[in-house]
Design an enzyme around this catalytic site. Structure first.
Site, mmCIF file in Angstrom:
data_model
loop_
_atom_site.group_PDB
_atom_site.id
_atom_site.type_symbol
_atom_site.label_atom_id
_atom_site.label_comp_id
_atom_site.label_asym_id
_atom_site.label_seq_id
_atom_site.Cartn_x
_atom_site.Cartn_y
_atom_site.Cartn_z
ATOM 1 N N GLY A 127 0.823 -1.204 0.000
ATOM 2 C CA GLY A 127 0.000 0.000 0.000
ATOM 3 C C GLY A 127 0.853 1.249 0.000
ATOM 4 O O GLY A 127 2.006 1.231 -0.428
ATOM 5 N N CYS A 128 0.322 2.334 0.496
ATOM 6 C CA CYS A 128 1.026 3.611 0.525
ATOM 7 C C CYS A 128 2.344 3.479 1.273
ATOM 8 O O CYS A 128 2.380 3.043 2.422
ATOM 9 C CB CYS A 128 0.149 4.681 1.183
ATOM 10 S SG CYS A 128 0.973 6.281 1.348
ATOM 11 N N PHE A 129 3.434 3.870 0.629
ATOM 12 C CA PHE A 129 4.740 3.668 1.264
ATOM 13 C C PHE A 129 5.002 4.598 2.442
ATOM 14 O O PHE A 129 5.942 4.374 3.207
ATOM 15 C CB PHE A 129 5.893 3.731 0.259
ATOM 16 C CG PHE A 129 5.873 4.862 -0.738
ATOM 17 C CD1 PHE A 129 5.411 6.122 -0.416
ATOM 18 C CD2 PHE A 129 6.351 4.652 -2.031
ATOM 19 C CE1 PHE A 129 5.425 7.161 -1.334
ATOM 20 C CE2 PHE A 129 6.377 5.681 -2.962
ATOM 21 C CZ PHE A 129 5.909 6.936 -2.606
ATOM 22 N N TRP A 130 4.210 5.631 2.628
ATOM 23 C CA TRP A 130 4.406 6.514 3.792
ATOM 24 C C TRP A 130 4.286 5.721 5.089
ATOM 25 O O TRP A 130 5.095 5.876 5.997
ATOM 26 C CB TRP A 130 3.382 7.634 3.789
ATOM 27 C CG TRP A 130 3.533 8.615 2.685
ATOM 28 C CD1 TRP A 130 4.613 8.785 1.876
ATOM 29 C CD2 TRP A 130 2.557 9.577 2.264
ATOM 30 N NE1 TRP A 130 4.375 9.798 0.976
ATOM 31 C CE2 TRP A 130 3.130 10.297 1.192
ATOM 32 C CE3 TRP A 130 1.274 9.893 2.696
ATOM 33 C CZ2 TRP A 130 2.442 11.319 0.537
ATOM 34 C CZ3 TRP A 130 0.592 10.914 2.051
ATOM 35 C CH2 TRP A 130 1.166 11.628 0.976
#
Length: 305
Positions: free
Chosen positions: A138-141
């Site tokens: 998912g979102c790498f943040w």
């Protein structure tokens, strides 16, 4: 510190440059480690070296923590210096696609000395051996924030991997047309943290049963993926998924992709340490923080002290 000649002082202390194709390490291919000429700190392993045909020694990786990157005053190039003594090494360039790592450390030969493997043993010079892991969840943040907290993880970089396009940037990847996934590229010390532990954290960090989606983030760039760097990682990932499947932890089947690592494209710098820098933003508060707190509470014993 070692005594430097006048020319060595010019390059190392005054940020000069030696003439192209004049340095002793341009075509050097022995096995060992390149050290800082000024303080003898290890900088590069010989396996990082490649022939860029540029006139200076080129490396596509560095010993973790050995090299400092600083944007030049003109804002166009990035200088590299020895992290220990500040000695000038050269400049670093990205996006040239000369190796899979897609980065080139262009280093002055005069800034370095070389020690072969047997010399390292005789001098008791320990060079850490790190391994790499690349995950999509998912979102790498959020994923970057979690893995960066683990003891034994030396570095985590957000980026893109697994697509057909020969380049990657945030807008292009978010369009879904490049086939790249948002990933974290991890360097870890296997003597401190094992690959299986990284897999445990990975599967605790996201839902591996939603195809091309994590929460409200939808698209192939958000797919669950393990990009294996060797056959051992392939075997470990398959064993791990088979064990999870038998436990029937989810009502849906696991759809995590396992494929061979190819090329990692680093994300734009503003993505680095995003949660640490922008934790008060709504997305971080509503999405990243709850997941971060949940995973960190479960793996509290694995956190850096």
């Amino acid at each position: 510190m070692n005594n430097l000649t006048e020319f060595e002082q010019y390059v190392i202390e005054q940020k000069g440059t030696e003439r192209p194709f004049s340095g002793e390490f341009v075509d050097h291919d022995a096995q060992g480690v390149y050290l800082c000429k000024k303080c003898h700190a290890p900088l590069y392993k010989s396996e990082y070296k490649f022939n860029a045909h540029c006139g200076w020694p080129a490396f596509d990786d560095e010993i973790n923590g050995a090299v400092k990157h600083t944007l030049d005053a003109d804002g166009h190039r990035t200088e590299i210096t020895c992290s220990q003594c500040g000695g000038h090494l050269g400049h670093v360039f990205e996006g040239e696609h000369l190796t899979d790592n897609n980065i080139r450390h262009c280093v002055n030969s005069v800034s370095m000395i070389f020690k072969a493997i047997d010399e390292l043993t005789q001098s008791n010079l320990a060079v850490p051996t790190y391994e790499k892991a690349t995950f999509g969840a998912g979102c790498f943040w959020c994923v970057e924030a979690i893995f960066a907290q683990l003891n034994g993880v030396q570095s985590v970089k957000s980026g893109y991997c697994g697509g057909d396009a020969k380049d990657a940037n945030y807008d292009a990847v978010c369009s879904g047309k490049t086939a790249h996934a948002e990933v974290v590229h991890i360097e870890f010390d296997p003597a401190v943290i094992q690959f299986d532990t990284l897999l445990s954290v990975l599967f605790e960090s996201h839902d591996p049963t939603t195809l091309n989606q994590q929460g409200n983030d939808k698209g192939p760039q958000y797919r669950s993926a393990i990009f294996a760097h060797n056959s051992e990682q392939v075997d470990a990932a398959n064993r791990f998924i088979n064990a999870l499947t038998k436990q029937q932890l989810w009502s849906r089947p696991i759809v995590t992709e396992i494929s061979a690592f190819d090329t990692f494209y680093p994300a734009e710098n503003y993505h680095d340490d995003y949660f640490a820098k922008h934790g008060e933003q709504p997305y971080c508060q509503l999405v990243v923080k709850p997941k971060f707190d949940k995973v960190m509470s479960k793996f509290a014993d694995k956190r850096k002290q």
